[in-house]
Write a protein that holds these residues in place. Structure first.
Motif, short mmCIF file in Angstrom:
data_model
loop_
_atom_site.label_atom_id
_atom_site.label_comp_id
_atom_site.label_asym_id
_atom_site.label_seq_id
_atom_site.Cartn_x
_atom_site.Cartn_y
_atom_site.Cartn_z
N ARG A 665 -20.12 -18.66 2.66
CA ARG A 665 -21.44 -19.27 2.85
C ARG A 665 -21.38 -20.80 2.73
N LYS A 666 -20.31 -21.31 2.14
CA LYS A 666 -20.18 -22.77 2.04
C LYS A 666 -20.09 -23.41 3.43
N GLY A 667 -19.63 -22.63 4.41
CA GLY A 667 -19.52 -23.16 5.76
C GLY A 667 -20.70 -22.84 6.65
N ASP A 668 -21.78 -22.33 6.08
CA ASP A 668 -22.96 -22.01 6.87
C ASP A 668 -23.84 -23.25 7.00
N PRO A 669 -23.99 -23.80 8.21
CA PRO A 669 -24.84 -25.00 8.37
C PRO A 669 -26.32 -24.71 8.17
N TYR A 670 -26.68 -23.42 8.13
CA TYR A 670 -28.08 -23.05 7.98
C TYR A 670 -28.33 -22.36 6.63
N ARG A 671 -27.50 -22.67 5.67
CA ARG A 671 -27.68 -22.06 4.36
C ARG A 671 -28.98 -22.53 3.70
N ASP A 672 -29.33 -23.81 3.89
CA ASP A 672 -30.54 -24.35 3.29
C ASP A 672 -31.76 -24.06 4.15
N ARG A 676 -32.81 -24.13 8.72
CA ARG A 676 -33.23 -22.86 9.35
C ARG A 676 -34.61 -22.99 9.98
N LEU A 677 -35.52 -23.64 9.29
CA LEU A 677 -36.87 -23.81 9.83
C LEU A 677 -36.85 -24.66 11.08
N LEU A 678 -36.04 -25.72 11.09
CA LEU A 678 -35.93 -26.56 12.28
C LEU A 678 -35.37 -25.76 13.45
N TYR A 679 -34.36 -24.92 13.18
CA TYR A 679 -33.78 -24.10 14.25
C TYR A 679 -34.83 -23.13 14.80
N GLN A 680 -35.57 -22.50 13.92
CA GLN A 680 -36.57 -21.53 14.36
C GLN A 680 -37.72 -22.22 15.09
#
Length: 694
Positions: A665-672, A676-680
């Protein structure tokens, strides 16, 4: 000893008749039959076994979601008005039973359900529930003609004869009495007179305190006022419905466009207007009749008779009383549910704050779902959590998705599974296609991971995970400050069972997908700095049972709760404060205590609520490891050492899953949350948010 149940929903010698009568949505059957004759209104089918159907090119397993039910549109308030017109017309006949045609086929060995109507006497009060109820019950509805003047005591005898006759034919099956308003008084009176018959009572706003109703002052005026000028009827209806316009609006608003909603609303209001004159005649006549027959005294006598019976008959003492109460029902005393709960043994209450007196005619209430939520359905002497479980319907799944929408948005769960060749894939493709399958894993803080996981299994694979849960979700040793049992209804609707060897065996034998947390509440209520630490017992509790049925064991890990909240006050801190120490002991004594034979940390099953400091939500990650095969190892795993080796292997696999997720999960750019909200926001909230590379 008969085990009789009842369910309080808060919010002469005659023959029994059925008469062929066409209706707006299916019709009714009311052919003359003797009270001792078994009804032949529907065939039986075994609907519990897995059946795979092709629908729109997609295979759907009916074992987990009963899709057929959603294909029949639920009747509207207008349909109720239209059918009631036929029933209100007087034919000079006596009270009689009818079976709704729209009930269709039902489960094998389904129990009988007798519906006892309220003040109107029409018998259509369950019309919006006939289709779902008809799949699990043999439904008979009592119809009392508009001009009939049968005394209350004779109505009790009529129902009693039917109950005794049906019990004679099927002594091992319960008989359900669903009483609405005045019908609730009939149900209590019949139960009091038949303590040795296995009766299950469902009481919706029972009129046991009719003598205290706000309607009492206007009854004398109705005796001297012509029907055409009777201004008391609108007042009576407002007391019964609580919010008539809201009742109509709830019926009209079913996810349609504004134009469709307005159109249906106008149709319903038009039907209500056309029906009003006939409704006035029926309600006015009924109130005059019941008032002249001293209904308040009859209702109170029915209640007192049952209360007296419970002290003189051990069978009555064992009866469970479940009640529905409408929060806006002014027709019945607002404190009636408390009185019934206090006076009647094993009483359960379900309150519907925004509903009035006619609970079963209002949208937002599904009687079958409520029955499932209190584990009230059974086809034998005792409820069986496995064989008596009623499959989910899409509306129940949608309701649960809506309830947990906030956690799906905040945590954006992402799931990984392992294929047979060891390849890790995103999604649940690696989950075995046939049961029995046993999932064992880590229980996150407060168990927040359970709902997203169960809903994702249903959405992606149409698999229902049957959770083995703590007994406090189902019953209490005594009353106290623990959350009301109604707050756990959704767990029971989705198939959770109390932890026990017999329930585990039955789930395995039915080839279920079983969810088990060996760490229990000790993991879910862990201490500070104990994130992702397993608290499994020393003994291999589940290995030999899984081997007996050749079940696949799927180890899994879940991480993410340390990004949701941080434990700042734990069990050890609370036990140092006398007030909280006494409270924890009190809460623990209210529930069933587990693992009394164990020692160490895992034996600490004290119920408490740790102090958690919320954080900006992170992301939930689920990883399901490669299934562990037990097929063909039944004899090998009878050896305790071999079983313990496999047990330790499963535990180490869970720990490996946790370690894998914590690292990846350290490599997940959408962990925060913000990324995620910006992507959605740019791709749509239904778009799957990317994650780390596998």
């Amino acid at each position: 000893m008969a085990v009789t149940g009842a369910f309080f929903v808060a919010g002469g010698c005659w023959s029994v008749f059925r008469r062929d009568m066409k209706s707006a949505i299916g019709g009714m059957r009311m052919n003359p039959i003797s009270v001792s004759t078994r009804p032949l209104t529907a065939s039986s089918e075994q609907a519990v076994a897995p059946v795979v159907e092709e629908k729109g090119g997609k295979k759907i397993s009916k074992r987990f979601v009963d899709v057929d039910v959603s294909e029949v549109e639920r009747p509207s308030l207008q349909d109720y008005f239209e059918q009631s017109k036929d029933f209100i017309r007087s034919d000079g006949g006596p009270p009689r039973w009818f079976s709704p045609l729209e009930c269709g086929t039902r489960l094998e060995n389904s129990p009988l359900l007798l519906f006892l109507p309220g003040i109107d006497g029409v018998g259509l009060g369950l019309m919006m529930h006939h289709h779902r109820l008809g799949r699990i019950f043999d439904i008979w509805c009592l119809h009392i003609p508009v001009m009939d003047r049968t005394p209350f005591a004779e109505l009790v005898k009529l129902v009693e004869r039917t109950v005794q006759s049906e019990n004679y034919h099927s002594p091992d099956k319960p008989i359900y009495l669903v009483g609405e308003s005045l019908g609730g008084c009939l149900a209590l009176a019949v139960a009091a007179r038949n303590p040795d018959i296995d009766l299950a009572l469902i009481l919706a706003n029972p009129a046991t305190s009719f003598g205290k109703s706000p309607l009492q002052p206007i009854i004398p005026l109705m005796d001297v006022m012509p029907d055409q000028l009777n201004l008391g009827v609108p007042y009576m209806l407002s007391l019964m419905t609580g919010d008539p316009l809201g009742m109509v609006m709830a019926t009209a608003e079913k996810g349609f466009s504004p134009q469709q909603t307005i159109g249906e609303l106008l149709q319903v209001l038009g039907a209500l207007s056309a029906y009003f004159s006939e409704l006035m005649v029926k309600v006015t006549g009924s109130f005059r009749y019941f008032a002249s027959r001293n209904l308040p005294l009859e209702a109170e006598d029915a209640f007192l008779s049952f209360c007296i019976c419970k002290f003189t008959s051990p069978c009555c003492e064992s009866r469970n009383i479940d009640t529905f109460q409408g929060g806006k029902d002014q027709f019945i005393s607002s404190q009636e549910e408390e009185r019934l709960c206090h006076a009647l043994p094993n009483c359960k209450i379900r309150k519907f704050a925004n509903n009035g007196h006619f609970l079963f005619l209002e949208d937002g209430i599904d009687l079958v779902t409520v029955i499932k939520g209190v584990c009230f359905y059974r086809r034998a002497k005792c409820h069986d959590y496995v064989s008596d479980y009623i499959p989910l319907v899409p509306s129940e799944v949608r309701q649960e998705i809506e309830k947990h929408r906030w956690i799906n948005i905040a945590a954006s769960p992402v799931m990984f599974s392992t294929m047979e060749d060891g390849k890790i894939v995103r999604g649940l493709a690696g989950i075995p296609s046939e049961g029995p399958v046993l999932f064992v894993g880590y229980h996150m803080l407060l168990g927040l991971e359970v709902a997203p996981m169960i809903l994702e299994f249903l959405a992606e694979r149409n698999i229902l995970l049957r959770g083995i849960a703590h007994p406090m979700i189902f019953k209490r040793s005594r009353s106290g400050s623990l959350p009301d049992l109604s707050s756990f209804d959704s767990y029971r609707v989705f198939g959770a069972v109390p932890v026990s060897g017999s329930n585990f065996y039955k789930l395995m034998s039915s080839k279920s997908y079983i969810l088990l947390y060996p760490g229990g509440i000790r993991e879910a209520l862990h201490r500070k700095d104990e994130e992702y630490k397993l608290f499994w017992p020393e003994s291999s509790e589940f290995i030999r049972m899984a081997a007996r049925f050749g079940a696949k064991i799927v180890p899994f890990g879940v991480v993410g709760e340390d990004d949701i909240g941080e434990v700042v006050i734990d069990y050890d801190d609370l036990m140092k404060i006398p007030y909280f120490r006494d409270q924890i002991r009190d809460l623990t004594n209210q529930s069933v205590i587990l693992r009394t034979e164990s020692s160490g940390d895992v034996a600490n099953q004290d119920v408490h609520l740790p102090g958690v400091l919320p954080k900006v939500p992170g992301r939930f990650y689920y990883f399901f490891g490669k299934p562990i095969e037990t097929e063909g190892r039944k004899h090998e795993l009878r050896d305790k050492e071999k079983a313990h080796e496999l047990y330790l292997h499963a535990k180490s696999e869970v720990e490996s899953c946790l370690a894998y997720l914590k690292e990846k999960r350290k490599g997940d750019p959408y962990r925060d949350l913000l990324p995620r909200l910006l992507y959605q926001a740019t791709h749509g909230f239904t778009k799957e948010v990317p994650t780390f590379d596998i």
